[in-house]
Design a protein around this motif. Structure first.
Motif, PDB file in Angstrom:
ATOM      1  N   ALA A 116       0.839  -1.201   0.000  1.00  0.00           N
ATOM      2  CA  ALA A 116       0.000   0.000   0.000  1.00  0.00           C
ATOM      3  C   ALA A 116       0.871   1.248   0.000  1.00  0.00           C
ATOM      4  CB  ALA A 116      -0.913   0.014   1.224  1.00  0.00           C
ATOM      5  N   VAL A 117       0.464   2.225  -0.796  1.00  0.00           N
ATOM      6  CA  VAL A 117       1.095   3.540  -0.828  1.00  0.00           C
ATOM      7  C   VAL A 117       0.005   4.540  -0.468  1.00  0.00           C
ATOM      8  CG1 VAL A 117       2.267   5.252  -2.245  1.00  0.00           C
ATOM      9  CG2 VAL A 117       2.725   2.828  -2.610  1.00  0.00           C
ATOM     10  N   LEU A 118       0.264   5.355   0.557  1.00  0.00           N
ATOM     11  CA  LEU A 118      -0.727   6.313   1.025  1.00  0.00           C
ATOM     12  C   LEU A 118      -0.155   7.718   1.008  1.00  0.00           C
ATOM     13  CD1 LEU A 118      -0.811   3.660   3.269  1.00  0.00           C
ATOM     14  CD2 LEU A 118      -3.018   4.716   3.467  1.00  0.00           C
ATOM     15  N   THR A 119      -0.978   8.686   0.648  1.00  0.00           N
ATOM     16  CA  THR A 119      -0.610  10.099   0.730  1.00  0.00           C
ATOM     17  C   THR A 119      -1.694  10.820   1.521  1.00  0.00           C
ATOM     18  OG1 THR A 119      -1.740  10.697  -1.318  1.00  0.00           O
ATOM     19  CG2 THR A 119       0.575  10.019  -1.509  1.00  0.00           C
ATOM     20  N   GLY A 120      -1.414  12.044   1.921  1.00  0.00           N
ATOM     21  CA  GLY A 120      -2.372  12.805   2.710  1.00  0.00           C
ATOM     22  C   GLY A 120      -2.422  12.342   4.153  1.00  0.00           C
ATOM     23  N   ILE A 121      -1.292  11.834   4.650  1.00  0.00           N
ATOM     24  CA  ILE A 121      -1.199  11.350   6.033  1.00  0.00           C
ATOM     25  C   ILE A 121      -0.757  12.506   6.927  1.00  0.00           C
ATOM     26  CG2 ILE A 121      -0.079   9.689   7.584  1.00  0.00           C
ATOM     27  CD1 ILE A 121      -1.914   8.459   5.411  1.00  0.00           C
ATOM     28  N   GLU A 153      -1.422  -4.252  13.075  1.00  0.00           N
ATOM     29  CA  GLU A 153      -2.257  -3.060  12.935  1.00  0.00           C
ATOM     30  C   GLU A 153      -1.413  -1.826  12.657  1.00  0.00           C
ATOM     31  OE1 GLU A 153      -5.928  -3.960  15.950  1.00  0.00           O
ATOM     32  OE2 GLU A 153      -4.204  -2.881  16.747  1.00  0.00           O
ATOM     33  N   VAL A 154      -1.974  -0.923  11.846  1.00  0.00           N
ATOM     34  CA  VAL A 154      -1.381   0.385  11.603  1.00  0.00           C
ATOM     35  C   VAL A 154      -2.496   1.401  11.776  1.00  0.00           C
ATOM     36  CG1 VAL A 154      -0.195   1.874   9.950  1.00  0.00           C
ATOM     37  CG2 VAL A 154       0.285  -0.579   9.966  1.00  0.00           C
ATOM     38  N   LEU A 155      -2.267   2.442  12.570  1.00  0.00           N
ATOM     39  CA  LEU A 155      -3.254   3.489  12.803  1.00  0.00           C
ATOM     40  C   LEU A 155      -2.681   4.808  12.317  1.00  0.00           C
ATOM     41  CD1 LEU A 155      -6.006   4.265  13.937  1.00  0.00           C
ATOM     42  CD2 LEU A 155      -4.917   4.585  16.167  1.00  0.00           C
ATOM     43  N   LEU A 156      -3.365   5.405  11.326  1.00  0.00           N
ATOM     44  CA  LEU A 156      -2.908   6.636  10.695  1.00  0.00           C
ATOM     45  C   LEU A 156      -3.975   7.706  10.796  1.00  0.00           C
ATOM     46  CD1 LEU A 156      -1.707   4.985   7.372  1.00  0.00           C
ATOM     47  CD2 LEU A 156      -0.255   5.636   9.283  1.00  0.00           C
ATOM     48  N   GLU A 157      -3.534   8.965  10.962  1.00  0.00           N
ATOM     49  CA  GLU A 157      -4.460  10.088  10.862  1.00  0.00           C
ATOM     50  C   GLU A 157      -4.311  10.651   9.461  1.00  0.00           C
ATOM     51  OE1 GLU A 157      -5.233  14.489  12.741  1.00  0.00           O
ATOM     52  OE2 GLU A 157      -4.182  13.009  13.948  1.00  0.00           O
ATOM     53  N   THR A 158      -5.417  10.655   8.704  1.00  0.00           N
ATOM     54  CA  THR A 158      -5.399  11.159   7.336  1.00  0.00           C
ATOM     55  C   THR A 158      -6.231  12.426   7.252  1.00  0.00           C
ATOM     56  OG1 THR A 158      -7.391  10.117   6.439  1.00  0.00           O
ATOM     57  CG2 THR A 158      -5.416   8.735   6.593  1.00  0.00           C
ATOM     58  N   GLN A 159      -6.210  13.061   6.103  1.00  0.00           N
ATOM     59  CA  GLN A 159      -7.031  14.250   5.884  1.00  0.00           C
ATOM     60  C   GLN A 159      -8.511  13.896   5.775  1.00  0.00           C
ATOM     61  OE1 GLN A 159      -5.270  16.160   2.507  1.00  0.00           O
ATOM     62  NE2 GLN A 159      -3.507  16.848   3.675  1.00  0.00           N
ATOM     63  N   GLN A 160      -8.826  12.603   5.651  1.00  0.00           N
ATOM     64  CA  GLN A 160     -10.207  12.141   5.556  1.00  0.00           C
ATOM     65  C   GLN A 160     -10.677  11.424   6.819  1.00  0.00           C
ATOM     66  OE1 GLN A 160     -12.179  12.817   2.804  1.00  0.00           O
ATOM     67  NE2 GLN A 160     -10.417  14.118   2.365  1.00  0.00           N
ATOM     68  N   GLY A 161      -9.881  11.436   7.863  1.00  0.00           N
ATOM     69  CA  GLY A 161     -10.236  10.769   9.111  1.00  0.00           C
ATOM     70  C   GLY A 161      -9.163   9.778   9.523  1.00  0.00           C
ATOM     71  N   GLY A 198       3.607  13.748   3.970  1.00  0.00           N
ATOM     72  CA  GLY A 198       2.378  13.018   4.250  1.00  0.00           C
ATOM     73  C   GLY A 198       2.280  11.695   3.528  1.00  0.00           C
ATOM     74  N   GLU A 199       3.404  10.994   3.386  1.00  0.00           N
ATOM     75  CA  GLU A 199       3.440   9.746   2.631  1.00  0.00           C
ATOM     76  C   GLU A 199       3.854   8.571   3.519  1.00  0.00           C
ATOM     77  OE1 GLU A 199       4.817  11.825  -1.558  1.00  0.00           O
ATOM     78  OE2 GLU A 199       6.286  10.682  -0.397  1.00  0.00           O
ATOM     79  N   VAL A 200       3.226   7.411   3.276  1.00  0.00           N
ATOM     80  CA  VAL A 200       3.551   6.184   4.005  1.00  0.00           C
ATOM     81  C   VAL A 200       3.455   5.015   3.030  1.00  0.00           C
ATOM     82  CG1 VAL A 200       2.843   4.623   5.864  1.00  0.00           C
ATOM     83  CG2 VAL A 200       2.677   7.075   6.198  1.00  0.00           C
ATOM     84  N   ASP A 201       4.433   4.111   3.087  1.00  0.00           N
ATOM     85  CA  ASP A 201       4.405   2.863   2.316  1.00  0.00           C
ATOM     86  C   ASP A 201       4.327   1.702   3.297  1.00  0.00           C
ATOM     87  OD1 ASP A 201       4.810   4.456   0.125  1.00  0.00           O
ATOM     88  OD2 ASP A 201       6.839   3.750  -0.297  1.00  0.00           O
ATOM     89  N   ILE A 202       3.407   0.775   3.044  1.00  0.00           N
ATOM     90  CA  ILE A 202       3.186  -0.367   3.930  1.00  0.00           C
ATOM     91  C   ILE A 202       3.223  -1.650   3.107  1.00  0.00           C
ATOM     92  CG2 ILE A 202       1.505  -1.497   5.458  1.00  0.00           C
ATOM     93  CD1 ILE A 202       0.454   1.319   6.102  1.00  0.00           C
ATOM     94  N   GLU A 203       3.846  -2.707   3.661  1.00  0.00           N
ATOM     95  CA  GLU A 203       3.843  -4.032   3.044  1.00  0.00           C
ATOM     96  C   GLU A 203       3.336  -5.043   4.056  1.00  0.00           C
ATOM     97  OE1 GLU A 203       7.560  -5.185   1.353  1.00  0.00           O
ATOM     98  OE2 GLU A 203       7.459  -3.661  -0.212  1.00  0.00           O
TER      99      GLU A 203
END
Length: 99
Positions: free
Chosen positions: A25-30, A40-48, A67-72
């Motif tokens: 997974a590649v996430l932005t807006g973190i 488990e991974v708990l992230l605060e994003t711009q959408q909640g 604001g970027e996170v990469d998860i495997e």
């Protein structure tokens, strides 16, 4: 002159999630990484808040400035919820302990 189409324009740094084969997974807006471990991974994003559950989860890259996170690892579920201010909760717990 710029023409407006009536569609909302994405904000710079808007939240995006790209999940590939449930194991990358590649996430932005973190906004913040609250916690992470193998399940488990708990992230605060711009959408909640985003709660990711799975097996053998590894956070390979964190760039909070961008604001970027990469998860495997195997992703079993992704759950969004309202943003909760964890800093205020921890402050109130600490203040109660030291009264």
């Amino acid at each position: 002159m710029e023409e407006r189409t009536g569609k909302p324009q994405p904000r710079v740094g808007s939240h995006k999630l790209s999940l590939n084969n449930r194991n990358s997974a590649v996430l932005t807006g973190i906004s913040d990484v609250i916690s992470f471990d193998l399940k488990e991974v708990l992230l605060e994003t711009q959408q909640g808040m985003l709660h990711i559950k799975g097996e053998d989860l590894h956070v390979n890259r964190i760039n909070v400035e961008k604001g970027e996170v990469d998860i495997e690892g195997r992703v079993d579920s992704l759950t969004y919820s309202e943003v909760t201010n964890f800093a205020k909760k921890s402050e109130s717990v600490l203040s109660r302990l030291f009264r």
